[in-house]
Structures are given as C-alpha cells and as structure tokens.
Design a protein around this motif. Sequence first.
Motif, PDB file in Angstrom:
ATOM      1  N   PRO A   1       0.823  -1.215   0.054  1.00  0.00           N
ATOM      2  CA  PRO A   1      -0.029  -0.112   0.072  1.00  0.00           C
ATOM      3  C   PRO A   1       0.889   1.163   0.055  1.00  0.00           C
ATOM      4  O   PRO A   1       1.911   1.249   0.760  1.00  0.00           O
ATOM      5  CB  PRO A   1      -0.814  -0.064   1.203  1.00  0.00           C
ATOM      6  N   VAL A   2       0.642   2.240  -0.877  1.00  0.00           N
ATOM      7  CA  VAL A   2       1.124   3.486  -1.055  1.00  0.00           C
ATOM      8  C   VAL A   2       0.055   4.443  -0.983  1.00  0.00           C
ATOM      9  O   VAL A   2      -0.816   4.380  -1.547  1.00  0.00           O
ATOM     10  CB  VAL A   2       2.035   3.430  -2.088  1.00  0.00           C
ATOM     11  N   CYS A   3       0.882   5.729  -0.394  1.00  0.00           N
ATOM     12  CA  CYS A   3      -0.252   7.023  -0.332  1.00  0.00           C
ATOM     13  C   CYS A   3       0.359   7.894  -0.030  1.00  0.00           C
ATOM     14  O   CYS A   3       1.964   8.093   0.005  1.00  0.00           O
ATOM     15  CB  CYS A   3      -1.288   6.708   0.801  1.00  0.00           C
ATOM     16  N   THR A   4       0.062   9.474   0.051  1.00  0.00           N
ATOM     17  CA  THR A   4       0.716  10.566   0.149  1.00  0.00           C
ATOM     18  C   THR A   4       1.118  10.694   1.427  1.00  0.00           C
ATOM     19  O   THR A   4       0.361  10.212   2.677  1.00  0.00           O
ATOM     20  CB  THR A   4      -0.039  11.862  -0.285  1.00  0.00           C
ATOM     21  N   PRO A   5       2.368  11.403   1.846  1.00  0.00           N
ATOM     22  CA  PRO A   5       2.473  11.582   3.254  1.00  0.00           C
ATOM     23  C   PRO A   5       1.275  12.312   4.098  1.00  0.00           C
ATOM     24  O   PRO A   5       1.259  12.173   5.269  1.00  0.00           O
ATOM     25  CB  PRO A   5       3.842  12.528   3.358  1.00  0.00           C
ATOM     26  N   ALA A   6       0.591  13.159   3.534  1.00  0.00           N
ATOM     27  CA  ALA A   6      -0.695  13.736   4.077  1.00  0.00           C
ATOM     28  C   ALA A   6      -1.552  12.894   4.587  1.00  0.00           C
ATOM     29  O   ALA A   6      -2.064  13.125   5.677  1.00  0.00           O
ATOM     30  CB  ALA A   6      -1.433  14.823   3.058  1.00  0.00           C
TER      31      ALA A   6
ATOM     32  N   LYS B   1       6.677  12.060  -3.039  1.00  0.00           N
ATOM     33  CA  LYS B   1       5.083  11.960  -3.212  1.00  0.00           C
ATOM     34  C   LYS B   1       4.316  10.727  -2.705  1.00  0.00           C
ATOM     35  O   LYS B   1       3.126  11.070  -2.499  1.00  0.00           O
ATOM     36  CB  LYS B   1       5.214  12.015  -4.715  1.00  0.00           C
ATOM     37  N   LEU B   2       5.000   9.657  -2.836  1.00  0.00           N
ATOM     38  CA  LEU B   2       4.311   8.503  -2.266  1.00  0.00           C
ATOM     39  C   LEU B   2       5.003   7.677  -0.897  1.00  0.00           C
ATOM     40  O   LEU B   2       6.385   7.738  -1.270  1.00  0.00           O
ATOM     41  CB  LEU B   2       4.302   7.526  -3.337  1.00  0.00           C
ATOM     42  N   VAL B   3       4.514   7.303  -0.135  1.00  0.00           N
ATOM     43  CA  VAL B   3       5.313   6.472   0.959  1.00  0.00           C
ATOM     44  C   VAL B   3       4.602   5.314   1.143  1.00  0.00           C
ATOM     45  O   VAL B   3       3.345   5.186   1.001  1.00  0.00           O
ATOM     46  CB  VAL B   3       5.259   7.522   2.273  1.00  0.00           C
ATOM     47  N   ALA B   4       5.070   4.503   1.901  1.00  0.00           N
ATOM     48  CA  ALA B   4       4.272   3.129   2.565  1.00  0.00           C
ATOM     49  C   ALA B   4       3.995   3.418   3.918  1.00  0.00           C
ATOM     50  O   ALA B   4       5.049   3.355   4.738  1.00  0.00           O
ATOM     51  CB  ALA B   4       5.371   1.855   2.244  1.00  0.00           C
ATOM     52  N   PRO B   5       2.922   3.303   4.191  1.00  0.00           N
ATOM     53  CA  PRO B   5       2.485   3.752   5.645  1.00  0.00           C
ATOM     54  C   PRO B   5       2.481   2.478   6.585  1.00  0.00           C
ATOM     55  O   PRO B   5       2.409   2.894   7.782  1.00  0.00           O
ATOM     56  CB  PRO B   5       0.859   4.116   5.308  1.00  0.00           C
ATOM     57  N   PHE B   6       2.503   1.126   6.225  1.00  0.00           N
ATOM     58  CA  PHE B   6       2.495   0.313   7.179  1.00  0.00           C
ATOM     59  C   PHE B   6       3.763  -0.572   6.958  1.00  0.00           C
ATOM     60  O   PHE B   6       4.559  -0.864   5.926  1.00  0.00           O
ATOM     61  CB  PHE B   6       1.521  -0.728   6.621  1.00  0.00           C
TER      62      PHE B   6
ATOM     63  N   ALA C   1      -2.740  12.540   8.425  1.00  0.00           N
ATOM     64  CA  ALA C   1      -3.834  12.375   9.062  1.00  0.00           C
ATOM     65  C   ALA C   1      -4.292  11.255  10.083  1.00  0.00           C
ATOM     66  O   ALA C   1      -5.646  11.143  10.393  1.00  0.00           O
ATOM     67  CB  ALA C   1      -4.831  12.664   7.771  1.00  0.00           C
ATOM     68  N   GLY C   2      -3.566  10.423  10.131  1.00  0.00           N
ATOM     69  CA  GLY C   2      -3.965   9.196  10.897  1.00  0.00           C
ATOM     70  C   GLY C   2      -3.703   7.932  10.341  1.00  0.00           C
ATOM     71  O   GLY C   2      -4.086   7.039  11.135  1.00  0.00           O
ATOM     72  N   LEU C   3      -3.393   7.569   9.098  1.00  0.00           N
ATOM     73  CA  LEU C   3      -3.164   6.286   8.521  1.00  0.00           C
ATOM     74  C   LEU C   3      -2.036   5.608   9.091  1.00  0.00           C
ATOM     75  O   LEU C   3      -0.763   6.066   8.636  1.00  0.00           O
ATOM     76  CB  LEU C   3      -2.957   6.411   7.018  1.00  0.00           C
ATOM     77  N   ARG C   4      -2.202   4.804  10.205  1.00  0.00           N
ATOM     78  CA  ARG C   4      -1.108   4.227  10.847  1.00  0.00           C
ATOM     79  C   ARG C   4      -0.832   2.518  10.638  1.00  0.00           C
ATOM     80  O   ARG C   4       0.032   1.981  10.643  1.00  0.00           O
ATOM     81  CB  ARG C   4      -1.108   4.516  12.276  1.00  0.00           C
ATOM     82  N   THR C   5      -2.122   1.875  10.757  1.00  0.00           N
ATOM     83  CA  THR C   5      -2.403   0.420  10.453  1.00  0.00           C
ATOM     84  C   THR C   5      -3.345   0.155   9.449  1.00  0.00           C
ATOM     85  O   THR C   5      -4.014   1.010   9.101  1.00  0.00           O
ATOM     86  CB  THR C   5      -2.785   0.019  12.047  1.00  0.00           C
ATOM     87  N   PRO C   6      -3.106  -1.188   8.996  1.00  0.00           N
ATOM     88  CA  PRO C   6      -3.977  -1.588   7.949  1.00  0.00           C
ATOM     89  C   PRO C   6      -5.633  -1.331   8.255  1.00  0.00           C
ATOM     90  O   PRO C   6      -6.330  -1.107   7.475  1.00  0.00           O
ATOM     91  CB  PRO C   6      -3.659  -3.188   7.810  1.00  0.00           C
ATOM     92  N   ALA C   7      -5.717  -1.478   9.451  1.00  0.00           N
ATOM     93  CA  ALA C   7      -7.265  -1.218  10.064  1.00  0.00           C
ATOM     94  C   ALA C   7      -7.819   0.180   9.755  1.00  0.00           C
ATOM     95  O   ALA C   7      -9.013   0.524   9.469  1.00  0.00           O
ATOM     96  CB  ALA C   7      -7.606  -1.757  11.431  1.00  0.00           C
TER      97      ALA C   7
ATOM     98  N   VAL D   1      -5.639   5.302  -1.345  1.00  0.00           N
ATOM     99  CA  VAL D   1      -4.293   4.297  -1.026  1.00  0.00           C
ATOM    100  C   VAL D   1      -4.357   3.141  -2.145  1.00  0.00           C
ATOM    101  O   VAL D   1      -5.145   2.757  -2.587  1.00  0.00           O
ATOM    102  CB  VAL D   1      -4.415   3.713   0.283  1.00  0.00           C
ATOM    103  N   ALA D   2      -3.232   3.315  -3.075  1.00  0.00           N
ATOM    104  CA  ALA D   2      -3.021   2.330  -3.975  1.00  0.00           C
ATOM    105  C   ALA D   2      -2.201   1.227  -3.507  1.00  0.00           C
ATOM    106  O   ALA D   2      -1.647   1.186  -2.508  1.00  0.00           O
ATOM    107  CB  ALA D   2      -2.487   2.892  -5.022  1.00  0.00           C
ATOM    108  N   LEU D   3      -2.237   0.040  -4.191  1.00  0.00           N
ATOM    109  CA  LEU D   3      -1.516  -1.169  -4.008  1.00  0.00           C
ATOM    110  C   LEU D   3      -0.522  -1.276  -5.102  1.00  0.00           C
ATOM    111  O   LEU D   3      -0.686  -1.797  -6.242  1.00  0.00           O
ATOM    112  CB  LEU D   3      -2.387  -2.402  -3.862  1.00  0.00           C
ATOM    113  N   ALA D   4       0.486  -0.992  -4.632  1.00  0.00           N
ATOM    114  CA  ALA D   4       1.994  -1.167  -5.612  1.00  0.00           C
ATOM    115  C   ALA D   4       2.726  -2.217  -5.604  1.00  0.00           C
ATOM    116  O   ALA D   4       2.518  -2.962  -4.728  1.00  0.00           O
ATOM    117  CB  ALA D   4       2.939   0.173  -5.283  1.00  0.00           C
ATOM    118  N   MET D   5       3.480  -2.568  -6.710  1.00  0.00           N
ATOM    119  CA  MET D   5       4.228  -3.704  -6.714  1.00  0.00           C
ATOM    120  C   MET D   5       5.770  -3.485  -6.060  1.00  0.00           C
ATOM    121  O   MET D   5       6.396  -2.734  -6.505  1.00  0.00           O
ATOM    122  CB  MET D   5       4.599  -4.065  -8.058  1.00  0.00           C
TER     123      MET D   5
END
Length: 302
Positions: A173-178, A258-263, A182-188, A241-245
């Motif tokens: 999973p990848v998303c913006t640092p923002a 621009k994109l980070v892995a949050p988990f 904002a609280g995206l910390r765990t898969p839940a 949130v996108a699912l990258a390879m």
Amino acid sequence: MDAPDPRVIPPLAALLAFERAATQLSFRRAARDLSLSPSAISHQIRGLEQQFGTRLFVRGARSVRLTADGERYLAKVSAALATLDEASRDMLRQRGETGGELWISSLPFFTSAVLLPALPEFKRRYPQLTLRIEATHQYADFNSSRVDVAVRYGREHAAGLKVEPLVQVRGLPVCTPALVKAGLRTPADLSREVLIHVTTQPRAWPAWLKEAGLPHLAPRGHLWLDSVPAMLEAAEHGLGVALAMAPLIRARPGFGKKLVAPFAFEPAQHETIYLVSRTEQARDRRITAVRRWIADAVARAS
C-alpha cells in the motif's frame, strides 16, 4: 504441381481465429490473444464451418472442445501457419529488417518503472539495436505479431514459449505523506480511506486485506482505474491508497516523497513477473542482449 485454388483456402483471419480458439479451447482467450471480441472469433469460426459443411467445435455452456474434424484440421492449420511464420521471418532476416530492431511488449508499470530509466544504458551497450516498446496489459500473441520479447505478470503456459522469472513482487500500500499525517497508521485505518484498484487486478486488494487479517474491512470508498501508472498517479494526488508492486515501486521517481508506504506489514503471498520469448529464438543474439539488459534493469530497480 497445380496451383492452389484460392476459392478453397479460407481467409487468414479465419485460420488465425480457429488456431487460437482450438489451442486455447476458449473463444474468450482467443479473442484476447488476437485483440478481437469473442463474437468476432465466433463469427470467423462459423464461416469456416459453413464453408466446409461440418462442425469444428462442440460448444458447451462454459467451454468448447474440438470435434474429430476440428482436431484433424488443427494439425494441418498449425503446421501451415508455422511454415508461413518461418518463411516470413526468413524474408525479413534476409532483408535485414529485423537485424537492428527488436519489439518488446511490456506491462505499463514495468515499462515506466524499469525499462524507460534503463534505456540510456541500453543505447550505450547496443547502439546498433533499435527497441520498439509497446506498454500494454494484453498478452502478446507470438503467433501473429512482431513481438520478440514480452514482460508479463503471472504465468500462462503456452507451447513453444520460453518463460523465465524476472522478479517476485508483493502488494505494498502507498499513499501521500498527508494521509499518514492525518492518521493512517495501521491496516485497520484503511476503513477511513478510498482504495484505488486496477481493473485488470480485481482481487489484489481483497487478497492483501485477507493476509493482513482484515478480510471483511469496508473502506470509505473505491476508485477503479485501467492501469497501474494511472492508479499511482491518483494516489499521488491524494485520492486514496493504491496497492503498488514492491520492490519495483521504489524505483518510481518521487517514491519516499510523493508516495510513501504507511505500514510495516508485508504479505507472504507474492506473484512473479516473467520474461517470455520464443523457444526457437533462445540463441538469437538480439534476444540474449535484451534479456541481459532487462535483468540488470530489474536488479537496479529492486
């Protein structure tokens, strides 16, 4: 020897449709291979059956199989098409049209993340070779196209093709640092987010969530796009949130900014990206050169 009667020989398009459908035992897969619709394949085959006055296929609710006449005709048609293919390739080789040119069919994401950044190195190594790269999700038809090498996700068995593993990839999973701030910390926490999907991989997110122990997670929404590059661009715009390879995503410009892995979680399940070429071209110096270049590019991107 008498000349062939052109009234007896069916159109090449019909023969190709029959050969693909008979080999795959599927009008749908034949249509995909030839970039046609299943109805077009069916129409071509009905034309052959009408011309010969016999059924070539037994059609079931979800499958087809060859009749005895179809089996006999397939053996002759396959041999004839192989002879035509080899004769045409010989002509091209004699004229030098393929000597300095090589066609690659590659997944769009693999093209942008791995091949394009490595092109300068390719030109330095092999200045006499010209690459023609087609970025597509469609499986290359080695029987009726000029494709020399294909890069594909997931393996499909096919006679006459050499299939070599390039790299194992896992969903990341990848998303913006923002979104992380904002609280995206765990898969839940994905229950508060929009999941971005690729239409060609509808099971990717469900499989990842199941491995994460969240098979019933309901996200805030879904966004479906037709390619991995479009999906990643949507994620960069903060749309979800996108699912990258992984590990190839790390080669994308801007990864980490621009994109980070949050988990930290990494699934055990993986898929393989393969390099596909014709068995009879295994010793072709052009294929050998491109195979070595792609392997090195994958190693750098990983």
